[in-house]
Design a protein around this motif. Sequence first.
Motif, PDB file in Angstrom:
ATOM      1  N   GLY A 126       0.794  -1.219   0.000  1.00 30.20           N
ATOM      2  CA  GLY A 126       0.000   0.000   0.000  1.00 30.20           C
ATOM      3  C   GLY A 126       0.827   1.270   0.000  1.00 30.20           C
ATOM      4  O   GLY A 126       0.280   2.368  -0.152  1.00 30.20           O
ATOM      5  N   LEU A 127       2.134   1.146   0.158  1.00 28.67           N
ATOM      6  CA  LEU A 127       3.004   2.320   0.172  1.00 28.67           C
ATOM      7  C   LEU A 127       3.563   2.651  -1.208  1.00 28.67           C
ATOM      8  O   LEU A 127       4.295   3.626  -1.364  1.00 28.67           O
ATOM      9  N   GLY A 128       3.248   1.806  -2.193  1.00 29.76           N
ATOM     10  CA  GLY A 128       3.563   2.155  -3.574  1.00 29.76           C
ATOM     11  C   GLY A 128       4.975   1.885  -4.030  1.00 29.76           C
ATOM     12  O   GLY A 128       5.344   2.275  -5.140  1.00 29.76           O
ATOM     13  N   GLN A 129       5.775   1.235  -3.204  1.00 21.94           N
ATOM     14  CA  GLN A 129       7.141   0.905  -3.608  1.00 21.94           C
ATOM     15  C   GLN A 129       7.281  -0.607  -3.738  1.00 21.94           C
ATOM     16  O   GLN A 129       6.754  -1.346  -2.903  1.00 21.94           O
ATOM     17  N   PRO A 130       7.984  -1.111  -4.739  1.00 19.92           N
ATOM     18  CA  PRO A 130       8.304  -2.540  -4.767  1.00 19.92           C
ATOM     19  C   PRO A 130       9.067  -2.920  -3.506  1.00 19.92           C
ATOM     20  O   PRO A 130       9.855  -2.122  -2.977  1.00 19.92           O
ATOM     21  N   ASP A 131       8.837  -4.121  -3.002  1.00 12.07           N
ATOM     22  CA  ASP A 131       9.429  -4.483  -1.706  1.00 12.07           C
ATOM     23  C   ASP A 131      10.957  -4.430  -1.700  1.00 12.07           C
ATOM     24  O   ASP A 131      11.538  -4.013  -0.682  1.00 12.07           O
ATOM     25  N   PRO A 132      11.683  -4.800  -2.785  1.00 10.98           N
ATOM     26  CA  PRO A 132      13.146  -4.645  -2.713  1.00 10.98           C
ATOM     27  C   PRO A 132      13.570  -3.193  -2.560  1.00 10.98           C
ATOM     28  O   PRO A 132      14.508  -2.888  -1.808  1.00 10.98           O
ATOM     29  N   GLU A 133      12.868  -2.308  -3.255  1.00  9.27           N
ATOM     30  CA  GLU A 133      13.191  -0.873  -3.148  1.00  9.27           C
ATOM     31  C   GLU A 133      12.856  -0.351  -1.752  1.00  9.27           C
ATOM     32  O   GLU A 133      13.630   0.410  -1.156  1.00  9.27           O
ATOM     33  N   PHE A 134      11.712  -0.787  -1.208  1.00  9.84           N
ATOM     34  CA  PHE A 134      11.320  -0.351   0.132  1.00  9.84           C
ATOM     35  C   PHE A 134      12.355  -0.790   1.160  1.00  9.84           C
ATOM     36  O   PHE A 134      12.781   0.003   2.016  1.00  9.84           O
ATOM     37  N   ALA A 135      12.765  -2.069   1.084  1.00 13.02           N
ATOM     38  CA  ALA A 135      13.751  -2.578   2.043  1.00 13.02           C
ATOM     39  C   ALA A 135      15.074  -1.839   1.922  1.00 13.02           C
ATOM     40  O   ALA A 135      15.729  -1.525   2.929  1.00 13.02           O
ATOM     41  N   GLU A 136      15.469  -1.534   0.683  1.00 15.13           N
ATOM     42  CA  GLU A 136      16.724  -0.826   0.460  1.00 15.13           C
ATOM     43  C   GLU A 136      16.666   0.588   1.033  1.00 15.13           C
ATOM     44  O   GLU A 136      17.601   1.045   1.713  1.00 15.13           O
ATOM     45  N   GLN A 137      15.569   1.282   0.787  1.00 11.14           N
ATOM     46  CA  GLN A 137      15.430   2.655   1.288  1.00 11.14           C
ATOM     47  C   GLN A 137      15.304   2.671   2.806  1.00 11.14           C
ATOM     48  O   GLN A 137      15.843   3.558   3.479  1.00 11.14           O
ATOM     49  N   LEU A 138      14.589   1.696   3.363  1.00  9.78           N
ATOM     50  CA  LEU A 138      14.461   1.609   4.815  1.00  9.78           C
ATOM     51  C   LEU A 138      15.829   1.416   5.465  1.00  9.78           C
ATOM     52  O   LEU A 138      16.127   2.007   6.510  1.00  9.78           O
ATOM     53  N   LEU A 139      16.666   0.611   4.832  1.00 12.02           N
ATOM     54  CA  LEU A 139      18.010   0.395   5.351  1.00 12.02           C
ATOM     55  C   LEU A 139      18.832   1.677   5.286  1.00 12.02           C
ATOM     56  O   LEU A 139      19.459   2.077   6.274  1.00 12.02           O
ATOM     57  N   HIS A 140      18.833   2.331   4.145  1.00 14.11           N
ATOM     58  CA  HIS A 140      19.724   3.472   3.960  1.00 14.11           C
ATOM     59  C   HIS A 140      19.226   4.740   4.658  1.00 14.11           C
ATOM     60  O   HIS A 140      20.035   5.547   5.122  1.00 14.11           O
ATOM     61  N   GLU A 141      17.916   4.907   4.762  1.00 12.78           N
ATOM     62  CA  GLU A 141      17.393   6.133   5.356  1.00 12.78           C
ATOM     63  C   GLU A 141      17.093   5.989   6.846  1.00 12.78           C
ATOM     64  O   GLU A 141      17.216   6.953   7.597  1.00 12.78           O
ATOM     65  N   ALA A 142      16.678   4.777   7.274  1.00  9.88           N
ATOM     66  CA  ALA A 142      16.323   4.582   8.683  1.00  9.88           C
ATOM     67  C   ALA A 142      17.300   3.664   9.405  1.00  9.88           C
ATOM     68  O   ALA A 142      17.219   3.521  10.622  1.00  9.88           O
ATOM     69  N   HIS A 143      18.188   3.054   8.649  1.00 14.33           N
ATOM     70  CA  HIS A 143      19.167   2.119   9.212  1.00 14.33           C
ATOM     71  C   HIS A 143      18.491   0.951   9.936  1.00 14.33           C
ATOM     72  O   HIS A 143      18.931   0.505  10.994  1.00 14.33           O
ATOM     73  N   VAL A 144      17.393   0.476   9.332  1.00 11.47           N
ATOM     74  CA  VAL A 144      16.705  -0.734   9.793  1.00 11.47           C
ATOM     75  C   VAL A 144      16.791  -1.763   8.668  1.00 11.47           C
ATOM     76  O   VAL A 144      16.319  -1.508   7.549  1.00 11.47           O
ATOM     77  N   ALA A 145      17.416  -2.900   8.954  1.00  9.39           N
ATOM     78  CA  ALA A 145      17.612  -3.935   7.937  1.00  9.39           C
ATOM     79  C   ALA A 145      16.486  -4.960   8.029  1.00  9.39           C
ATOM     80  O   ALA A 145      16.229  -5.525   9.096  1.00  9.39           O
ATOM     81  N   THR A 146      15.801  -5.163   6.916  1.00 10.45           N
ATOM     82  CA  THR A 146      14.771  -6.200   6.783  1.00 10.45           C
ATOM     83  C   THR A 146      15.059  -6.964   5.498  1.00 10.45           C
ATOM     84  O   THR A 146      16.003  -6.642   4.777  1.00 10.45           O
ATOM     85  N   GLU A 147      14.237  -7.947   5.187  1.00 11.52           N
ATOM     86  CA  GLU A 147      14.394  -8.670   3.925  1.00 11.52           C
ATOM     87  C   GLU A 147      13.182  -8.429   3.036  1.00 11.52           C
ATOM     88  O   GLU A 147      12.035  -8.467   3.517  1.00 11.52           O
ATOM     89  N   PRO A 148      13.383  -8.194   1.742  1.00 15.48           N
ATOM     90  CA  PRO A 148      12.245  -8.053   0.836  1.00 15.48           C
ATOM     91  C   PRO A 148      11.485  -9.374   0.722  1.00 15.48           C
ATOM     92  O   PRO A 148      12.072 -10.443   0.604  1.00 15.48           O
ATOM     93  N   GLY A 149      10.171  -9.291   0.764  1.00 13.45           N
ATOM     94  CA  GLY A 149       9.343 -10.498   0.729  1.00 13.45           C
ATOM     95  C   GLY A 149       9.435 -11.271  -0.555  1.00 13.45           C
ATOM     96  O   GLY A 149       9.172 -12.483  -0.579  1.00 13.45           O
ATOM     97  N   SER A 150       9.800 -10.613  -1.651  1.00 14.09           N
ATOM     98  CA  SER A 150       9.892 -11.322  -2.927  1.00 14.09           C
ATOM     99  C   SER A 150      10.985 -12.377  -2.917  1.00 14.09           C
ATOM    100  O   SER A 150      11.014 -13.255  -3.783  1.00 14.09           O
TER     101      SER A 150
END
Length: 377
Positions: free
Chosen positions: A312-336
């Motif tokens: 619902g946030l409009g970003q592909p999950d790999p892009e979301f995970a990458e941006q979350l890591l670089h901007e918030a410094h929270v590492a997750t894994e993309p669901g794809s």
Amino acid sequence: MYPRAAALEREGADVIHLEVGRPAFDTPVDIKEAAKQALDAGIVHYGDLQGTERLRQALARKLSEFNGLPAGPENVLVTTGLTQASFATFMAALDPGDEVLVLEPRYPQHPPKIALTGATVVPVPLDPERGYRVDPERVEAAITPRTKMLVLVNPANPVGTVFTRDELAVLADIAIRRDLLVVTDEVYEYITYDGRQHTSIAALPGMWERTVSLFAFTKAYAMDGWRLGYAVAPTELLGDIHRIAMNETTHPNVFAQEGAVAAVEGDQQPRHDMVAEDRRCRDLVYERLNAMPGVRCHLPEGSIYAFPDVSGLGQPDPEFAEQLLHEAHVATEPGSSYGAMGQGHLRVCFGSEPYARLEEAMDRMAKYVQSVAPAHD
């Protein structure tokens, strides 16, 4: 994602690791002491190729009492982690051209091993509308004359489903009628919440003969770095698996196995305490994720993972995970990474950091979500 996160840390960033499925706890003291005593006692040389008799006897008792399996020490193969147990099982059981049913979203380490045998992975979607439950019709529809095996992860990684005895009975009926071998990964067997009970499918009528059950000390005892697991099967199945494993590693670490004996036979209160803390962390992450605009997350019933839908946030999950890591410094894994059904999701490991760090991670993630959500409302 881990190498990317590690690179940021080397640059001085304070990264919170929610991408790696490792426990946040130290290995309980009595387990470490048992391994230390083994070293001091000179237990440092080659051991039994199948695993020490002492450990296999302890595991046979545990398998009978907790899992309801008719396993003796001869039915247990100790391995270098569940990873080796699964690899040896696939190599022993599969041939080129075989087809293997894998429930999806899927644990991503199993399909590449299956592919190495020349067999083909056939994804079978779980039903997300019912909390990622088994859909028997989809399982039946996926079976062809080439289908040889069904792979099950219970409790499930990444979605946290704990499959009920009734669900497993349906799968057992299909396996018996269609003559399928079942390989079941039960690494999270002890990590269930809200009174749910783990069931081993091999304990159901007619299933012991056609099931290879895989376990590990990794999660329940915070022994991920110890690299100890075990495969359990009837002797005729286990013999083939053993032939693969012994030609990989000869046998697992002998003094680490003394620690494993202490894990199985010693005080279980530390294990219960760790699961209670995992549940507290689950509740925090579940509540915080669902409070974020554009994010939906079902309640994990077991394991140490949440699998929020961020589409619902409009970003592909790999892009979301990458941006979350670089901007918030929270590492997750993309669901794809977990198959087509994982697209638009993240895997968030709520068991990998202490509670206070999880609170900080949720604060950072909420701030990032707020920054991107308005543009897509």
